[in-house]
Scaffold this motif. Structure first.
Motif, PDB file in Angstrom:
ATOM      1  N   ALA A  65       0.804  -1.223   0.000  1.00  0.00           N
ATOM      2  CA  ALA A  65       0.000   0.000   0.000  1.00  0.00           C
ATOM      3  C   ALA A  65       0.839   1.277   0.000  1.00  0.00           C
ATOM      4  N   THR A  66       2.122   1.186   0.374  1.00  0.00           N
ATOM      5  CA  THR A  66       2.889   2.426   0.577  1.00  0.00           C
ATOM      6  C   THR A  66       4.210   2.513  -0.172  1.00  0.00           C
ATOM      7  N   VAL A  67       4.643   1.448  -0.823  1.00  0.00           N
ATOM      8  CA  VAL A  67       5.914   1.470  -1.549  1.00  0.00           C
ATOM      9  C   VAL A  67       5.625   1.409  -3.042  1.00  0.00           C
ATOM     10  N   PHE A  68       6.237   2.329  -3.783  1.00  0.00           N
ATOM     11  CA  PHE A  68       6.018   2.429  -5.225  1.00  0.00           C
ATOM     12  C   PHE A  68       7.357   2.504  -5.937  1.00  0.00           C
ATOM     13  N   VAL A  69       7.428   1.911  -7.113  1.00  0.00           N
ATOM     14  CA  VAL A  69       8.643   1.949  -7.920  1.00  0.00           C
ATOM     15  C   VAL A  69       8.575   3.171  -8.815  1.00  0.00           C
ATOM     16  N   ASP A  70       9.655   3.959  -8.823  1.00  0.00           N
ATOM     17  CA  ASP A  70       9.716   5.177  -9.622  1.00  0.00           C
ATOM     18  C   ASP A  70      10.125   4.845 -11.052  1.00  0.00           C
ATOM     19  N   GLY A  71       9.154   4.481 -11.872  1.00  0.00           N
ATOM     20  CA  GLY A  71       9.404   4.199 -13.286  1.00  0.00           C
ATOM     21  C   GLY A  71       9.894   2.788 -13.539  1.00  0.00           C
ATOM     22  N   ASN A  72      10.073   2.472 -14.808  1.00  0.00           N
ATOM     23  CA  ASN A  72      10.582   1.165 -15.203  1.00  0.00           C
ATOM     24  C   ASN A  72      12.086   1.110 -14.976  1.00  0.00           C
ATOM     25  N   LEU A  73      12.631  -0.073 -14.823  1.00  0.00           N
ATOM     26  CA  LEU A  73      14.041  -0.271 -14.485  1.00  0.00           C
ATOM     27  C   LEU A  73      14.817  -0.658 -15.732  1.00  0.00           C
ATOM     28  N   LEU A  74      15.745   0.190 -16.129  1.00  0.00           N
ATOM     29  CA  LEU A  74      16.497  -0.006 -17.366  1.00  0.00           C
ATOM     30  C   LEU A  74      17.686  -0.940 -17.184  1.00  0.00           C
ATOM     31  N   PHE A  75      17.864  -1.854 -18.141  1.00  0.00           N
ATOM     32  CA  PHE A  75      18.997  -2.774 -18.130  1.00  0.00           C
ATOM     33  C   PHE A  75      20.263  -2.141 -18.720  1.00  0.00           C
ATOM     34  N   GLY A  76      20.124  -1.035 -19.440  1.00  0.00           N
ATOM     35  CA  GLY A  76      21.285  -0.431 -20.091  1.00  0.00           C
ATOM     36  C   GLY A  76      21.711  -1.193 -21.337  1.00  0.00           C
ATOM     37  N   LYS A  77      20.784  -1.914 -21.951  1.00  0.00           N
ATOM     38  CA  LYS A  77      21.058  -2.689 -23.163  1.00  0.00           C
ATOM     39  C   LYS A  77      19.947  -2.420 -24.172  1.00  0.00           C
ATOM     40  N   LYS A  78      20.303  -2.476 -25.426  1.00  0.00           N
ATOM     41  CA  LYS A  78      19.308  -2.289 -26.488  1.00  0.00           C
ATOM     42  C   LYS A  78      18.678  -3.605 -26.928  1.00  0.00           C
ATOM     43  N   GLU A  79      19.422  -4.705 -26.801  1.00  0.00           N
ATOM     44  CA  GLU A  79      18.935  -6.007 -27.272  1.00  0.00           C
ATOM     45  C   GLU A  79      19.275  -7.101 -26.257  1.00  0.00           C
ATOM     46  N   PRO A  80      18.479  -8.186 -26.231  1.00  0.00           N
ATOM     47  CA  PRO A  80      18.817  -9.334 -25.382  1.00  0.00           C
ATOM     48  C   PRO A  80      20.108  -9.996 -25.871  1.00  0.00           C
ATOM     49  N   ASP A  81      20.771 -10.726 -24.971  1.00  0.00           N
ATOM     50  CA  ASP A  81      22.028 -11.395 -25.335  1.00  0.00           C
ATOM     51  C   ASP A  81      21.806 -12.709 -26.079  1.00  0.00           C
ATOM     52  N   TYR A  82      20.743 -13.419 -25.724  1.00  0.00           N
ATOM     53  CA  TYR A  82      20.501 -14.724 -26.339  1.00  0.00           C
ATOM     54  C   TYR A  82      19.064 -15.150 -26.068  1.00  0.00           C
ATOM     55  N   LEU A  83      18.687 -16.289 -26.651  1.00  0.00           N
ATOM     56  CA  LEU A  83      17.381 -16.883 -26.383  1.00  0.00           C
ATOM     57  C   LEU A  83      17.562 -18.085 -25.462  1.00  0.00           C
ATOM     58  N   HIS A  84      16.827 -18.095 -24.391  1.00  0.00           N
ATOM     59  CA  HIS A  84      16.797 -19.257 -23.501  1.00  0.00           C
ATOM     60  C   HIS A  84      15.733 -20.199 -24.055  1.00  0.00           C
ATOM     61  N   GLU A  85      16.105 -21.452 -24.284  1.00  0.00           N
ATOM     62  CA  GLU A  85      15.164 -22.439 -24.816  1.00  0.00           C
ATOM     63  C   GLU A  85      14.918 -23.508 -23.773  1.00  0.00           C
ATOM     64  N   HIS A  86      13.650 -23.882 -23.628  1.00  0.00           N
ATOM     65  CA  HIS A  86      13.277 -24.878 -22.633  1.00  0.00           C
ATOM     66  C   HIS A  86      11.997 -25.551 -23.086  1.00  0.00           C
ATOM     67  N   TRP A  87      11.848 -26.817 -22.735  1.00  0.00           N
ATOM     68  CA  TRP A  87      10.594 -27.505 -23.031  1.00  0.00           C
ATOM     69  C   TRP A  87       9.524 -27.012 -22.078  1.00  0.00           C
TER      70      TRP A  87
END
Length: 159
Positions: A65-87
């Protein structure tokens, strides 16, 4: 109906699925980000798992009720590093078995964040413990808690 020459009959190719999988990220003009909702959910779940109490009651509803996140959290990257594949199953638990691909970022990663606390009665130590437990027991993103675990490296209360 009509069938187009060269059509795969509605089925996508492996290359098309890979391209689509790389799009399954939160992205804005600054790059990849973790949504504030996902981060807050991890904090609250970490508080629940920690068993913290406030005046004899569970502390998590007070934090929620009282804690809020100030905006989205940036990773500092433009693209993902890889694709994780799993069944997995699509839809989960009841569907057909398939290879599920999700974009991933290689560790180590650092995400700076700012929390806004709307009540001075909230103990900053409870918030820190909740984040630490969330990082250890809950995690962020897909396939958690096996993946997406984190440690809180720095936690400061601004006066």
């Amino acid at each position: 109906g009509k069938i187009k020459s060269g059509s795969s009959g509605g089925r996508s190719t492996s290359e098309q699925r890979t391209k689509l999988a790389f799009l399954k990220v939160h992205r804005n003009e600054k790059g990849l980000y973790l949504s504030s909702e996902a981060f807050l959910s991890c904090l609250i779940d970490g508080c629940k798992k920690s068993g913290l109490k406030e005046k004899g009651k569970a502390a998590w509803p007070f934090l929620q009720a009282t804690v809020f996140v100030d905006g989205n959290l940036l990773f500092g990257k433009k693209e993902p590093d890889y694709l994780h594949e799993h069944w997995g199953r699509i839809p989960p638990k009841t569907g057909a078995v398939a290879i599920i691909q999700r974009p991933a970022i290689k560790a180590p990663w650092i995400i700076p964040f700012k929390l806004l606390v709307a009540d001075d009665r909230r103990d900053p130590e409870y918030i820190k413990i909740s984040l630490e437990e969330g990082g250890l027991l809950v995690g962020l993103g897909s396939w958690r808690p096996k993946y997406g675990r984190f440690v809180v490296k720095e936690f400061m209360k601004k006066k």
